[in-house]
Design a protein around this motif. Structure first.
Motif, mmCIF file in Angstrom:
data_model
loop_
_atom_site.group_PDB
_atom_site.id
_atom_site.type_symbol
_atom_site.label_atom_id
_atom_site.label_comp_id
_atom_site.label_asym_id
_atom_site.label_seq_id
_atom_site.Cartn_x
_atom_site.Cartn_y
_atom_site.Cartn_z
ATOM 1 N N ALA A 89 -8.062 15.967 28.594
ATOM 2 C CA ALA A 89 -8.622 14.138 28.286
ATOM 3 C C ALA A 89 -7.039 13.533 27.811
ATOM 4 O O ALA A 89 -6.651 12.652 28.101
ATOM 5 C CB ALA A 89 -8.203 14.412 26.785
ATOM 6 N N GLY A 90 -6.255 14.229 29.510
ATOM 7 C CA GLY A 90 -4.856 13.403 29.953
ATOM 8 C C GLY A 90 -3.791 14.575 28.673
ATOM 9 O O GLY A 90 -2.820 13.804 28.481
ATOM 10 N N ALA A 91 -3.959 15.262 27.978
ATOM 11 C CA ALA A 91 -2.317 15.598 26.997
ATOM 12 C C ALA A 91 -1.879 16.358 28.433
ATOM 13 O O ALA A 91 -2.428 17.449 29.275
ATOM 14 C CB ALA A 91 -3.114 16.752 26.031
ATOM 15 N N VAL A 92 -0.596 16.994 28.108
ATOM 16 C CA VAL A 92 0.333 18.109 28.510
ATOM 17 C C VAL A 92 0.349 18.334 27.324
ATOM 18 O O VAL A 92 0.986 19.229 26.492
ATOM 19 C CB VAL A 92 1.729 17.624 28.457
ATOM 20 C CG1 VAL A 92 1.896 18.606 29.771
ATOM 21 C CG2 VAL A 92 1.669 16.418 30.041
ATOM 22 N N VAL A 93 -0.366 19.713 28.148
ATOM 23 C CA VAL A 93 0.160 22.127 27.040
ATOM 24 C C VAL A 93 1.521 22.286 26.704
ATOM 25 O O VAL A 93 1.501 23.282 28.605
ATOM 26 C CB VAL A 93 -1.157 22.526 27.264
ATOM 27 C CG1 VAL A 93 -1.042 23.747 26.680
ATOM 28 C CG2 VAL A 93 -2.358 21.810 26.729
ATOM 29 N N ALA A 94 2.492 22.123 26.766
ATOM 30 C CA ALA A 94 4.021 22.521 26.705
ATOM 31 C C ALA A 94 3.276 24.128 26.119
ATOM 32 O O ALA A 94 5.274 23.987 27.120
ATOM 33 C CB ALA A 94 5.181 21.735 25.943
ATOM 34 N N GLY A 95 2.939 24.115 26.020
ATOM 35 C CA GLY A 95 3.452 25.715 24.865
ATOM 36 C C GLY A 95 2.302 26.244 24.361
ATOM 37 O O GLY A 95 0.937 25.359 23.669
#
Length: 459
Positions: A89-95
């Motif tokens: 979906a375009g999110a950046v999973v930072a943690g």
């Protein structure tokens, strides 16, 4: 006064541009180096891995892909299906969020998010300070089998969009995993006048004064926004409270309750009943919650939108059948309630091609319908409204359509077609042609202007 504004309101994120996902990812690690990073419930991923993912998002944007979560920074459980859907979906999973966090009875503050936009956690917090919590119906999210999954975000729209991105069963979890699907009759809107049960004076009297005042002010805001409120006593022991809440949900779209850890708090009830909920912060640091029946998630999201002004562009779930409405089925007109009753959602305006006529077939009260014409010169572009409703709701609505209305198909000005509420041509044949007005509301405004003059002339 709007209780749902707080002093540390964040500035809305601007539209994502080239390299913005990378820039926002870098800001997380910069904050961490200055001691402003995510709280202990979040374990940040390797900096290089996060930047690689952010660069991939920017490349997809440059390639013209449209994604609902472009550049949104998220921390989520370390589950491949959840992480994969967020990245798609375009999110950046930072943690990754720590299992079991937040612990029961704890408060979540805006500082917990730090530079992140949303967290997916397994337990709803006892209170939110500057953070909105969305608890979807149990079983809709892949992590629901391990507990109640809550999306914590800066506003309700982001929480909804993150939940929507990960909704759906885990295909690798096996038959033993607890998962559910949206029913055919899912409601997609709270309507113009949702029915909300609010605490009565007896219940408020048992709460701390600040909490009681907060609930009373929220109930008043809902009334001003158009909701119909009924006072209900939710008090009593744990079992009695649950029974009263369950009974109230049968006759209401949603319930207004306090957050916290008390016997009748939303945080406690949402873990013991099959429901969906939204937790909202208020200026004084406390919070209130809205509880609804399972699969009525969009109802509490709509109510949260009334209270906070934050509304996602698409409903949850973003599925349904388009229906074009005309005449007395337009919003604010007498028969729009028939669409709202089946949970239909207004999504915008629609204009037909020139192959249709608007015809008045009743004078008092005025009623008009749309019919096709084989002579384009006799037709014209007509303005209608587009609604979205579930397949079962469409069947229920059509079954109740009285003559001469019927379900048909219209061609729109953009060349697409859609189901629409049309009129029996045999009835319209003897009516008055209103096509020149192009819109039912324009004709009604004309009537309101000329009728007073007619009354004065005949008096």
């Amino acid at each position: 006064m709007n209780l749902f504004l707080f002093d540390d309101d964040t500035v809305p994120l601007p539209p994502v541009t080239t390299s913005q996902a990378v820039q926002r990812a870098l800001s997380v690690f910069d904050a961490l180096s200055r001691g402003l990073g995510p709280a202990p419930p979040v374990r940040l991923r390797c900096r290089e891995d996060v930047l690689v993912d952010a660069k991939a998002v920017d490349e997809r944007v440059r390639a013209g892909q449209r994604m609902p979560l472009v550049g949104v920074l998220v921390a989520a459980p370390d589950q491949p299906v959840v992480v994969g859907r967020l990245m798609q979906a375009g999110a950046v999973v930072a943690g990754h969020t720590v299992p079991g966090a937040p612990s029961p009875g704890t408060e979540v503050r805006l500082e917990t998010l730090s530079k992140l936009d949303a967290l997916l956690v397994t337990e709803p917090p006892a209170a939110c300070r500057g953070v909105v919590g969305f608890v979807p119906t149990r079983g809709l999210l892949p992590a629901s089998g391990a507990g109640i999954t809550t999306v914590l975000a800066r506003d309700a729209a982001v929480a909804q969009q993150v939940a929507a991105a990960v909704t759906g069963p885990d295909p690798w979890a096996g038959a033993a995993a607890f998962s559910r699907h949206w029913p055919e009759s899912v409601r997609l809107s709270a309507g113009e006048h949702p029915h909300v049960a609010v605490p009565d004076r007896a219940f408020l009297a048992g709460l701390p004064p600040a909490e009681a005042a907060r609930l009373a002010a929220t109930a008043e805001t809902l009334r001003v926004a158009g909701a119909v409120t009924d006072e209900v006593d939710f008090g009593g022991g744990d079992g009695l409270c649950r029974r009263r809440v369950a009974f109230a949900l049968r006759d209401h779209d949603a319930l207004l309750l306090p957050q916290g850890t008390g016997l009748c708090s939303l945080t406690r009830l949402v873990t013991r009943l099959d429901t969906a909920a939204v937790l909202l912060p208020v200026r004084d640091g406390g919070g209130v919650g809205l509880l609804t029946k399972p699969f009525d998630d969009q109802i509490v999201l709509d109510l949260a939108g009334l209270l906070t002004g934050s509304q996602a562009p698409s409903p949850y779930p973003d599925v349904g059948v388009r229906l074009i409405a005309f005449g007395s089925f337009l919003r604010g007109q007498p028969r729009a309630a028939e669409l709202e009753r089946v949970g239909a959602r207004f999504t915008g305006f629609a204009t037909t091609s020139r192959h249709y006529r608007l015809v008045l077939f009743e004078e008092d009260p005025p009623e008009a319908g749309v019919v096709p014409t084989n002579v384009p010169a006799e037709g014209g572009p007509l303005l209608g409204e587009e609604w979205l409703l579930s397949p079962a709701a469409l069947g229920e609505f059509v079954a109740g359509l009285p003559a001469p209305m019927r379900l048909g198909t219209v061609e729109l000005a953009d060349g697409t077609t859609a189901p629409a509420i049309l009129c029996d041509p045999a009835v319209a044949e003897h009516g008055t042609d209103l096509t020149a007005w192009e819109c039912w509301r324009a004709y009604l405004r004309h009537l309101s202007a000329v009728r007073p003059a007619v009354v004065r002339a005949g008096s």
